[in-house]
Design a protein around this motif. Structure first.
Motif, mmCIF file in Angstrom:
data_model
loop_
_atom_site.group_PDB
_atom_site.id
_atom_site.type_symbol
_atom_site.label_atom_id
_atom_site.label_comp_id
_atom_site.label_asym_id
_atom_site.label_seq_id
_atom_site.Cartn_x
_atom_site.Cartn_y
_atom_site.Cartn_z
ATOM 1 N N THR A 148 0.810 -1.216 0.000
ATOM 2 C CA THR A 148 0.000 0.000 0.000
ATOM 3 C C THR A 148 0.843 1.266 0.000
ATOM 4 O O THR A 148 2.058 1.233 0.148
ATOM 5 N N ALA A 150 0.772 3.431 2.321
ATOM 6 C CA ALA A 150 1.348 3.557 3.666
ATOM 7 C C ALA A 150 2.687 2.824 3.720
ATOM 8 O O ALA A 150 3.675 3.342 4.257
ATOM 9 N N PHE A 151 2.703 1.635 3.142
ATOM 10 C CA PHE A 151 3.946 0.871 3.140
ATOM 11 C C PHE A 151 5.058 1.649 2.448
ATOM 12 O O PHE A 151 6.165 1.778 2.980
ATOM 13 N N LEU A 153 5.367 4.786 1.974
ATOM 14 C CA LEU A 153 5.772 5.970 2.737
ATOM 15 C C LEU A 153 6.661 5.598 3.912
ATOM 16 O O LEU A 153 7.659 6.265 4.190
ATOM 17 N N GLU A 154 6.291 4.528 4.592
ATOM 18 C CA GLU A 154 7.109 4.100 5.731
ATOM 19 C C GLU A 154 8.493 3.661 5.256
ATOM 20 O O GLU A 154 9.511 3.985 5.869
ATOM 21 N N LEU A 155 8.502 2.938 4.159
ATOM 22 C CA LEU A 155 9.770 2.463 3.614
ATOM 23 C C LEU A 155 10.675 3.633 3.226
ATOM 24 O O LEU A 155 11.849 3.685 3.594
ATOM 25 N N GLU A 157 10.540 6.677 4.190
ATOM 26 C CA GLU A 157 10.933 7.499 5.334
ATOM 27 C C GLU A 157 12.255 6.988 5.916
ATOM 28 O O GLU A 157 13.192 7.754 6.141
ATOM 29 N N GLU A 301 -3.847 8.065 6.302
ATOM 30 C CA GLU A 301 -3.378 9.267 7.011
ATOM 31 C C GLU A 301 -2.203 9.979 6.329
ATOM 32 O O GLU A 301 -1.227 9.348 5.939
ATOM 33 N N ARG A 303 0.966 11.920 6.374
ATOM 34 C CA ARG A 303 1.981 11.947 7.400
ATOM 35 C C ARG A 303 3.298 12.433 6.834
ATOM 36 O O ARG A 303 3.534 12.314 5.641
ATOM 37 N N ARG B 165 13.117 10.718 16.500
ATOM 38 C CA ARG B 165 12.041 11.005 15.553
ATOM 39 C C ARG B 165 10.674 10.658 16.130
ATOM 40 O O ARG B 165 9.710 11.412 15.999
ATOM 41 N N HIS B 220 4.326 5.746 13.759
ATOM 42 C CA HIS B 220 3.461 5.147 12.738
ATOM 43 C C HIS B 220 4.275 4.552 11.602
ATOM 44 O O HIS B 220 3.878 4.628 10.444
ATOM 45 N N ASN B 221 5.417 4.011 11.947
ATOM 46 C CA ASN B 221 6.261 3.401 10.920
ATOM 47 C C ASN B 221 6.622 1.984 11.372
ATOM 48 O O ASN B 221 7.274 1.790 12.398
ATOM 49 N N ARG B 222 6.179 1.001 10.567
ATOM 50 C CA ARG B 222 6.371 -0.394 10.971
ATOM 51 C C ARG B 222 7.843 -0.768 11.145
ATOM 52 O O ARG B 222 8.172 -1.621 11.962
ATOM 53 N N PHE B 223 8.724 -0.128 10.377
ATOM 54 C CA PHE B 223 10.136 -0.473 10.489
ATOM 55 C C PHE B 223 10.723 0.024 11.808
ATOM 56 O O PHE B 223 11.538 -0.646 12.429
#
Lengths: 305, 305
Positions: A148, A150-151, A153-155, A157, A301, A303, B165, B220-223
């Motif tokens: 997704t 979200a995935f 974006l997290e990656l 980041e 969301e 972010r 962070r 809010h970051n899974r990593f």
DNA sequence: ATAATGTCTTTTATCGTGAAAAAACATTTT
DNA sequence: AAAATGTTTTTTCACGATAAAAGACATTAT
């Protein structure tokens, strides 16, 4: 069926290519290190090469009798690791649509579908879990978290955090460090590719990975270096999947890399930071545009700046 | 031997504790969610409780007949997961000295020593590899990278990056967010523990983990969230291993946490940053002092054969 | 009609097994 | 002696099999 002999077959094929270059093969231990296999495997290879009349083997002498023909090679698909086979199957299912977030993954079904044992599938899923796309329910199934927005974006980041730090560390490396020579070599490759981008644009992906890995290694931090596996994996399949404007995208990326490289060579931390940021931003956008926005997704969301 | 029924035994023990509180047990599905197991397991539990005269079970009615006695419980060690057993054995070997960096790890030997199948050991090592302490040689053994000073520095570097962070993200959370209530509750627990630190100092480790996990979740970051598993694992064993000045260290840490919490509640990013930095710095030093400096092998360790 | 219980099916967790591959040991050749 | 080859042992990888646990379906009770 126990275990396939893909290590042997792959090494055999690579050894065949060596045959073109010499009149006789080196010693067994030497061949072993050259091919990255044990001497046991080397001997199996030599035995077959003797059988098929490719070489005359007697103790230390391994004379080449003839050049290898196409049918001497084992078929490509027989040289893959089980792990590679499973990964490819799994990723095809994951990307070929119909892979909604929340969907559950069944080890037994996967194993049957791919035609392998459950143990191999289990081990693959455990290894794969570190990419953050699946999650295990204790004593029960795995859950797909979905490729997704979200995935992505997290990656990215984390990627940005890590690469900015690595790039700064890189620029601070002393003149004597061998990485500068590596960087020079990569720069040449970039220039060459830039010139022939029209025809060779699909070679960028591989160059991209080597370039970023070189930078990440400057962090001297195993967690940062290892994290690049996650990025590489995602981008690998992303490149295969999303071919839209591939040439243009890669052309832009090569140009950005060259600016980035120049910044590193200048040792000017401000310039490095700016070039790195700019490149990572467009990499992120490329990734994001390839992800279909799910309409029914709850609260995607906004972010992060 | 196939599979141990530790899920059943553990759930049974937990169910016994429920017996003290009620005159009759709820429905099967309800018990299932309460104990976190399937109805199949619930029914096995009920069946045994009926056999041993703990309850009278007839369809919906599950009347408690007597209070559980100590010998009704399954022995603690039978309730552990195989994964837990393997992890403990492995970590004991790793920390009990004689675990030099570069040493190779043998799956078969480990399996035999612990008395389990190789598959379970393999799966454990794969899962464990994400902690960055071991590395796999293709088609060959694992290599121990060692619990070294370098490892601790790399680990804490990432931790500091991530937590700074997360803490900033936390402080930026809106007033309505439920995390503020969580934080208040944790603050109370900290104050309580601070007051009784002389006797309860060993309870800090658990509180510490809950506190930091709460903060990391704000990213809010899974990593980032997942990385805390690495930290938690290391600190968990570190706490068990290094008991020197435990009371003093924990007392200091509790105080630092309270300052940190106050900073978060103030929403002042400068204060948050300072408090976070200070605490992480002393956490790092604690970890570093517990690692024996390589080279000086003066410590007469009792090495296991 | 809903929610429980009773029954049956499928999946997961773990083991032992055997071939592939690595590694260790013994012997020969340079 | 050092480095290769020849031989044997050990370890890894992958499978099928089986009990534990989860899940699905059918039936009964509120």
């Amino acid at each position: 069926m126990s275990k396939s002999n893909n290590v042997y077959k792959d090494a055999y094929n690579r050894c065949l290519r060596l045959l073109d270059e010499t009149r006789s093969l080196p010693s067994e231990p030497e061949l072993g290190t050259l091919l990255g296999v044990s001497r046991t495997t080397v001997r199996s290879i030599l035995a077959r090469m003797e059988e098929t009349g490719l070489i005359a083997w007697n103790k230390r002498s391994k004379m080449v009798l003839r050049a290898p023909r196409p049918d001497d090679f084992f078929p490509e698909e027989e040289t893959d690791t089980l792990a590679e086979i499973i990964e490819r199957s799994f990723m095809r299912r994951l990307l070929a649509g119909g892979a909604e977030a929340g969907m559950q993954i069944n080890e037994l079904e996967l194993a049957r579908e791919i035609g392998v044992g459950t143990t191999s599938v289990r081990e693959f899923l455990i290894r794969f879990s570190r990419f953050g796309l699946i999650e295990k329910r204790r004593n029960s199934h795995w859950v797909l978290k979905g490729f997704t927005r979200a995935f992505a974006l997290e990656l990215t980041e984390i990627r940005e955090m890590f690469e900015l730090r690595s790039a700064a560390a890189f620029a601070a490396l002393p003149e004597e460090s061998p990485v500068w020579a590596d960087l020079d070599r990569l720069e040449d490759e970039h220039r060459l590719l830039a010139r022939e981008i029209a025809t060779r644009f699909n070679e960028f992906s591989e160059l991209d990975e080597r370039f970023h890995r070189l930078i990440h290694r400057a962090s001297h931090n195993r967690f940062i270096v290892d994290f690049y596996d996650v990025i590489a994996m995602i981008f690998h399949y992303h490149y295969q999947w999303n071919k839209a404007q591939e040439r243009e995208r890669n052309e832009v990326a090569v140009a950005e890399h060259l600016v980035y490289i120049a910044a590193l060579k200048s040792r000017d931390l401000g310039k490095v930071d700016a070039a790195c940021r700019k490149h990572l931003k467009s990499a992120r956008n490329t990734l994001l545009t390839s992800i279909p926005e799910a309409g029914s997704r709850s609260a995607p969301e906004a972010r992060r700046a």
